[in-house]
Design a protein around this motif. Structure first.
Motif, mmCIF file in Angstrom:
data_model
loop_
_atom_site.group_PDB
_atom_site.id
_atom_site.type_symbol
_atom_site.label_atom_id
_atom_site.label_comp_id
_atom_site.label_asym_id
_atom_site.label_seq_id
_atom_site.Cartn_x
_atom_site.Cartn_y
_atom_site.Cartn_z
ATOM 1 N N SER A 93 65.348 53.794 47.246
ATOM 2 C CA SER A 93 64.269 53.342 46.377
ATOM 3 C C SER A 93 63.814 54.436 45.422
ATOM 4 O O SER A 93 63.590 54.195 44.238
ATOM 5 C CB SER A 93 63.088 52.857 47.230
ATOM 6 N N THR A 94 63.687 55.669 45.957
ATOM 7 C CA THR A 94 63.223 56.785 45.125
ATOM 8 C C THR A 94 64.350 57.636 44.579
ATOM 9 O O THR A 94 64.112 58.496 43.724
ATOM 10 C CB THR A 94 62.290 57.671 45.963
ATOM 11 N N GLN A 95 65.577 57.409 45.119
ATOM 12 C CA GLN A 95 66.744 58.204 44.738
ATOM 13 C C GLN A 95 66.510 59.699 44.996
ATOM 14 O O GLN A 95 66.994 60.559 44.244
ATOM 15 C CB GLN A 95 67.117 57.973 43.268
ATOM 16 N N SER A 96 65.765 60.012 46.065
ATOM 17 C CA SER A 96 65.510 61.398 46.460
ATOM 18 C C SER A 96 65.834 61.550 47.932
ATOM 19 O O SER A 96 65.801 60.581 48.701
ATOM 20 C CB SER A 96 64.040 61.766 46.196
ATOM 21 N N PHE A 97 66.157 62.785 48.310
ATOM 22 C CA PHE A 97 66.485 63.045 49.705
ATOM 23 C C PHE A 97 65.224 63.185 50.542
ATOM 24 O O PHE A 97 64.219 63.756 50.084
ATOM 25 C CB PHE A 97 67.351 64.297 49.823
ATOM 26 N N SER A 98 65.303 62.702 51.751
ATOM 27 C CA SER A 98 64.167 62.785 52.655
ATOM 28 C C SER A 98 64.692 63.113 54.048
ATOM 29 O O SER A 98 65.759 62.638 54.460
ATOM 30 C CB SER A 98 63.401 61.450 52.684
ATOM 31 N N TYR A 303 63.757 47.978 49.005
ATOM 32 C CA TYR A 303 62.512 48.413 49.647
ATOM 33 C C TYR A 303 62.819 49.608 50.530
ATOM 34 O O TYR A 303 63.879 49.667 51.166
ATOM 35 C CB TYR A 303 61.915 47.275 50.472
ATOM 36 N N SER A 304 61.855 50.562 50.592
ATOM 37 C CA SER A 304 61.984 51.716 51.477
ATOM 38 C C SER A 304 60.634 51.998 52.112
ATOM 39 O O SER A 304 59.605 52.041 51.406
ATOM 40 C CB SER A 304 62.469 52.952 50.712
ATOM 41 N N LEU A 338 46.305 61.656 47.150
ATOM 42 C CA LEU A 338 45.878 60.582 48.051
ATOM 43 C C LEU A 338 46.869 59.413 47.912
ATOM 44 O O LEU A 338 47.040 58.843 46.825
ATOM 45 C CB LEU A 338 44.456 60.132 47.686
ATOM 46 N N THR A 339 47.606 59.084 48.977
ATOM 47 C CA THR A 339 48.657 58.024 48.932
ATOM 48 C C THR A 339 48.422 56.986 50.021
ATOM 49 O O THR A 339 47.663 57.223 50.975
ATOM 50 C CB THR A 339 50.054 58.634 49.116
ATOM 51 N N GLU A 340 49.126 55.886 49.846
ATOM 52 C CA GLU A 340 49.183 54.847 50.871
ATOM 53 C C GLU A 340 50.580 54.226 50.866
ATOM 54 O O GLU A 340 51.334 54.386 49.901
ATOM 55 C CB GLU A 340 48.132 53.767 50.622
ATOM 56 N N THR A 341 50.929 53.538 51.938
ATOM 57 C CA THR A 341 52.266 52.928 52.025
ATOM 58 C C THR A 341 52.459 51.905 50.916
ATOM 59 O O THR A 341 51.598 51.058 50.663
ATOM 60 C CB THR A 341 52.445 52.239 53.396
ATOM 61 N N TYR A 342 53.625 52.020 50.275
ATOM 62 C CA TYR A 342 53.985 51.089 49.188
ATOM 63 C C TYR A 342 54.298 49.734 49.841
ATOM 64 O O TYR A 342 55.234 49.600 50.620
ATOM 65 C CB TYR A 342 55.213 51.624 48.449
ATOM 66 N N ARG A 343 53.536 48.724 49.490
ATOM 67 C CA ARG A 343 53.683 47.429 50.141
ATOM 68 C C ARG A 343 55.038 46.785 49.826
ATOM 69 O O ARG A 343 55.598 46.967 48.748
ATOM 70 C CB ARG A 343 52.544 46.497 49.725
ATOM 71 N N PHE A 344 55.497 46.017 50.815
ATOM 72 C CA PHE A 344 56.844 45.425 50.732
ATOM 73 C C PHE A 344 57.003 44.545 49.500
ATOM 74 O O PHE A 344 57.953 44.701 48.716
ATOM 75 C CB PHE A 344 57.123 44.634 52.013
ATOM 76 N N ASP A 350 58.601 45.487 41.880
ATOM 77 C CA ASP A 350 58.776 46.617 40.967
ATOM 78 C C ASP A 350 60.235 47.059 40.850
ATOM 79 O O ASP A 350 60.641 47.601 39.810
ATOM 80 C CB ASP A 350 57.917 47.797 41.436
ATOM 81 N N ASN A 351 61.006 46.866 41.926
ATOM 82 C CA ASN A 351 62.407 47.305 41.917
ATOM 83 C C ASN A 351 63.376 46.208 41.474
ATOM 84 O O ASN A 351 64.591 46.375 41.560
ATOM 85 C CB ASN A 351 62.811 47.787 43.314
#
Length: 482
Positions: A93-98, A303-304, A338-344, A350-351
């Motif tokens: 989803s973010t195309q970044s490593f985690s 979704y991620s 300040l973040t929160e979980t990206y809703r499904f 958005d994607n």
């Protein structure tokens, strides 16, 4: 004075015996089903497993045709995947490593349609139509062949029944003659040689009866198997009305019969359709020489669970990042996100992405695969053309033979009829002379045997002629009836 038994009395006794036997036989078979030639044909066409197999082949070809038509429609497919990732992984989803554990989902729908494929799909439809027609025609061919087999078996039963009646009549006469010879021997008017000759005639007649009974039983079983009923089924067949049968007056021209049969006979139609199907196979194979163009479109989303939504930033003090040339500290402000979980559902929205495009494939070199396929299709076409011509040649040969056989059967029937009439007249004279003692028993028996043989030959010729006439009707596509 020695009293001889008049031969006319012997004949009457023999006739009474045959009538009594026939009456008993009719009583024992009165409950049996009587089948006409039309019923035998109908039962065969309704029950025979060969026809059922041919119809199943029709159903398969029909499904192939439906599938080839359905291949003209676009394809529509959905896809989806769900994964749980551990350790260092790429977040789709973010195309970044985690390095944290997260779950992800990818899904989409795609469609495509072939715009051009060298007319292969259209040629496939045309070929499948021809193959379906070929299977339908093959079913008619199976029916046609079975009808001819039924006619042959039916006529064989009729012949064997008449042959058995003649054989039993001969046996009855031979037994009466043996009784007469024994009585004459007892009074001294005959010798042991005469008695032995009579016994020999009885034994021969009994063998003929046994042979005729076996042949009749086998012919009944053969017809039962064609009708696909239990071989042990007891039934009778209805004989045609041949009381006034004097042969056929029809005159057939082989050319005319062949010309009509060429348009009606399933074997020829089947060979012709298979040739056309092979010709379409050549066009189908040539389609691989052309480029193919297709149109595709689709949409997808993902979704991620590792993706967060940024709500805001708040100051969180300062931190030293270096010094100036004069030795003063350089400070920078620090902030906390300040973040929160990206809703499904929000991620899926958005994607969401779409795509559309064309695909063109141009055949350049494929190891001569297409060329080999085309050559094979052409060879198959030539094979089918040869088989079609062979079918026509065989039909021509068979019809010419059938017409010639009919003429020969007509001549044979006329000859055997004349022979039987002459033998019957000769026996009548011998019988009269035997009754007054002018002819011995051997000459009498020989004349009787010759008459019976001539009658059997006439019966055989009668049914052979009737069968040969029905064979011509069969090739002309006429309904078989007696």
């Amino acid at each position: 004075m020695i009293r001889t038994i008049p031969n006319s009395k012997i004949q009457r006794l023999a006739l009474v015996s045959c009538l009594l036997f026939s009456l008993g036989l009719s009583q024992s078979t009165s409950a049996q089903e009587v089948i006409t030639i039309q019923q035998a044909i109908e039962n065969t066409l309704n029950n025979n497993l060969q026809i059922k197999q041919a119809r199943l082949s029709e159903n398969l070809s029909d499904e192939n045709l439906k599938q080839s038509k359905a291949s003209l429609f676009p394809t529509l497919n959905g896809n989806g995947s769900y994964n749980v990732n551990f350790g260092r992984s790429l977040d789709p989803s973010t195309q970044s490593f985690s390095s944290q554990q997260f779950s992800s989902f990818n899904g989409g729908v795609s469609t495509s349609v072939d715009l051009f494929q060298g007319f292969q799909k259209l040629n496939q439809i045309k070929q499948n139509k021809l193959l379906l027609d070929a299977d339908k025609t093959y079913t008619e061919k199976v029916k046609n062949d079975l009808v001819l087999q039924v006619i042959t078996s039916y006529m064989q039963i009729l012949y064997n029944k008449d042959f058995l009646v003649a054989a039993r009549q001969q046996l009855a006469v031979a037994k009466q003659q043996l009784t007469q010879q024994q009585e004459l021997l007892d009074v001294g008017n005959k010798t042991l040689a005469d008695l032995a000759e009579s016994k020999s005639l009885v034994a021969t007649a009994e063998l003929d009866v046994t042979t005729a009974e076996n042949a009749l039983t086998i012919s009944y079983i053969t017809l039962a198997q064609l009708m696909d009923i239990p071989s042990a089924t007891q039934y009778e067949v209805k004989p045609p009305d041949v009381s006034s049968f004097n042969g056929t007056a029809a005159v057939y021209s082989p050319e005319d019969v062949y010309g009509q049969a060429l348009a009606l006979f399933p074997d020829i139609k089947l060979a012709s359709i298979r040739t056309e199907a092979a010709r379409k196979a050549v066009d189908l194979a040539k389609g691989s020489y052309y480029p193919s163009l297709s149109l595709g479109a689709g949409f997808n989303t993902n979704y991620s669970s590792g993706r967060k939504t940024l709500l805001g930033v708040v100051p969180n003090g300062e931190r030293e990042i270096g010094y100036t040339a004069s030795g003063e500290k350089v400070m920078t402000a620090m902030f906390t996100e300040l973040t929160e979980t990206y809703r499904f559902k929000d991620q899926l929205k958005d994607n969401f992405g779409q795509n559309i495009g064309f695909s063109l494939q141009i055949p350049i070199f494929n190891g001569f695969r297409t060329r080999t396929t085309v050559r094979r299709a052409k060879i198959t076409l030539m094979q089918n053309q040869t088989e079609e011509q062979l079918a026509k040649n065989n039909l021509n040969k068979v019809i010419y033979q059938a017409v010639a056989d009919l003429k020969a059967a007509q001549s044979t029937f006329e000859s055997t009829s004349k022979t039987f009439a002459a033998r019957k007249e000769a026996f009548s004279v011998i019988e009269q002379r035997y009754n007054v003692g002018l002819v011995n028993a051997l000459d009498y028996s020989t004349s009787q045997t010759n008459k019976n043989k001539a009658e059997i030959d006439m019966i055989r010729a009668k049914y052979d002629l009737l069968f040969k006439a029905k064979v011509i009707d069969y090739y002309l596509g006429k309904q078989i009836a007696f």
